[in-house]
Design a protein around this motif. Structure first.
Motif, PDB file in Angstrom:
ATOM      1  N   ALA A 121       1.044  -1.348   0.388  1.00  0.00           N
ATOM      2  CA  ALA A 121      -0.485  -0.442   0.230  1.00  0.00           C
ATOM      3  C   ALA A 121       0.642   1.235  -0.254  1.00  0.00           C
ATOM      4  O   ALA A 121       0.896   2.179  -0.500  1.00  0.00           O
ATOM      5  N   ARG A 122       2.400   0.990   0.933  1.00  0.00           N
ATOM      6  CA  ARG A 122       2.768   2.459   0.781  1.00  0.00           C
ATOM      7  C   ARG A 122       3.379   2.204  -1.176  1.00  0.00           C
ATOM      8  O   ARG A 122       3.799   3.050  -1.097  1.00  0.00           O
ATOM      9  N   PHE A 123       3.585   1.929  -1.633  1.00  0.00           N
ATOM     10  CA  PHE A 123       4.541   1.942  -2.310  1.00  0.00           C
ATOM     11  C   PHE A 123       3.533   2.932  -3.481  1.00  0.00           C
ATOM     12  O   PHE A 123       4.318   2.829  -4.780  1.00  0.00           O
ATOM     13  N   GLU A 124       2.383   2.254  -3.751  1.00  0.00           N
ATOM     14  CA  GLU A 124       1.308   2.040  -4.284  1.00  0.00           C
ATOM     15  C   GLU A 124       1.451   3.518  -3.717  1.00  0.00           C
ATOM     16  O   GLU A 124       1.093   4.766  -5.756  1.00  0.00           O
ATOM     17  N   SER A 125       1.345   3.994  -2.802  1.00  0.00           N
ATOM     18  CA  SER A 125       0.720   5.456  -2.591  1.00  0.00           C
ATOM     19  C   SER A 125       2.229   6.387  -3.655  1.00  0.00           C
ATOM     20  O   SER A 125       2.088   7.690  -3.951  1.00  0.00           O
ATOM     21  N   LEU A 126       3.699   6.009  -3.022  1.00  0.00           N
ATOM     22  CA  LEU A 126       5.085   6.399  -3.731  1.00  0.00           C
ATOM     23  C   LEU A 126       4.979   6.387  -5.103  1.00  0.00           C
ATOM     24  O   LEU A 126       4.974   7.038  -6.015  1.00  0.00           O
TER      25      LEU A 126
END
Length: 355
Positions: A121-126
């Motif tokens: 989820a964090r990498f999708e935001s980045l």
């Protein structure tokens, strides 16, 4: 002479006086015969055919083990077991250890899955901000998917371990009594080995082989008479008719419901089935008909309590009654007890219910 004549006359007078009561008794006749009576009735009756039957339980099973292990407990023969009740217990220590290991692996896989999901989820935001390249995002998503698959696999392993633990408990599939122990406590069991035999004694039935020729006269729910020697008889409904005849014996199977009866499973009985369409006939209790070498007869009782012997033709029997034909009518009183000493025209007296 005069005194002798007087004495003779006196004795003669006394003799005449003693003869008077005897003559009076002879004129009055014998006292009324003591009897019991019933009433001639009209009943739908049919000729019957009797066939052998056996009392069986609707549920009778040999319960087998599904797992390997040492038996630590087994119910005693004669014990009543409810549906789902414990019949036998195996040593479950190894199964419990395997279950603990599976749950630990599930906890570890769940923690890793949660971490990988959060990372994805964090990498999708980045990635939406252009901070990380798409290839890096795909690597993180792949790690998340693998972690979630590990969670599913670990959860399945826990379910499998729980099932193996459950299989160490051998449970009754239906309520019944343990009639035979096929293994003893301390023995090793293996999958498929018989542990105990359990029989449902509350739901019994009689199985009879009836001639194919009487099939048109039988139907589900029809009442038939079952007898068991000195064990008496009972009336029970037909529960099932197996409409497949045997090519050799020309018979088919009929199952008669005996739920709630006290007959023992395995008992031999005889079932009486109708062999024709029932028709209305005059009938009297069995004991009313007297059979002699010169025929059958009954004693009817009129309104003046006088017995009359009437010749009859005896017919079919049904549930304590026998069909009769002759100079009789429905509603007439008929002697059922005390007829052995009766004669035509003799006065009778009904024995009271409290006698």
């Amino acid at each position: 002479m005069t005194s002798s004549a007087q004495i003779f006359a006196a004795f003669a007078g006394l003799g005449l006086l003693t003869l008077v009561p005897a003559v009076a008794v002879a004129q009055d006749g014998p006292p009324p015969a003591i009897i019991r009576s019933a009433t001639i009735v009209e009943r739908d009756m049919a000729r019957t055919i009797t066939t052998p039957a056996s009392v069986v339980a609707r549920n009778d099973a040999r319960i087998a083990a599904e797992a390997s292990g040492r038996i630590t407990f087994i119910a005693e023969a004669g014990d009543r077991i409810e549906a789902g009740g414990l019949i036998a217990q195996m040593d479950d220590r190894q199964a419990r250890i395997a279950l603990d290991e599976s749950r630990a692996r599930l906890a570890r896989a769940t923690a890793n899955g949660d971490y990988q999901s959060a990372e994805a989820a964090r990498f999708e935001s980045l990635a939406r901000n252009g901070t990380v390249p798409p290839t890096r995002l795909r690597e993180v998503e792949l790690a998340r998917d693998l972690a979630l698959q590990d969670v599913r696999e670990a959860r399945s392993a826990v379910s499998r371990a729980e099932l193996e633990l459950e299989r160490t408990r051998i449970l009754a599939p239906f309520a019944g009594r343990v009639v035979e122990r096929l293994i003893q406590a301390g023995e090793l069991s293996a999958p498929g080995r018989d542990i105990a035999r359990i029989v449902d004694i509350d739901h019994k039935e009689a199985v009879a082989q009836a001639p194919v020729a009487i099939a048109p006269y039988l139907s589900l729910g029809q009442e038939v008479v079952l007898s068991m020697g000195e064990g008496g008889s009972t009336t029970a409904p037909i529960r099932a008719i197996i409409p497949v005849g045997d090519a050799v014996s020309r018979t088919f199977e009929v199952r008669i419901d005996l739920a709630g009866s006290d007959w023992i499973v395995g008992s031999a009985a005889r079932a009486a089935f109708p062999a024709e369409t029932p028709r209305t006939q005059l009938a009297a209790p069995y004991d009313a008909v007297i059979l002699r070498s010169n025929g059958a007869f009954i004693f009817t009782v009129d309104a003046d309590n006088i017995a009359h012997q009437i010749a009859v033709t005896a017919g079919v029997r049904d549930n304590g009654f026998i069909a009769i034909a002759g100079d009789v009518a429905a509603g007439q009183r008929v002697v059922v007890s005390g007829a052995e000493t009766l004669s035509d025209g003799r006065m009778v007296q009904e024995l009271g219910e409290d006698a």
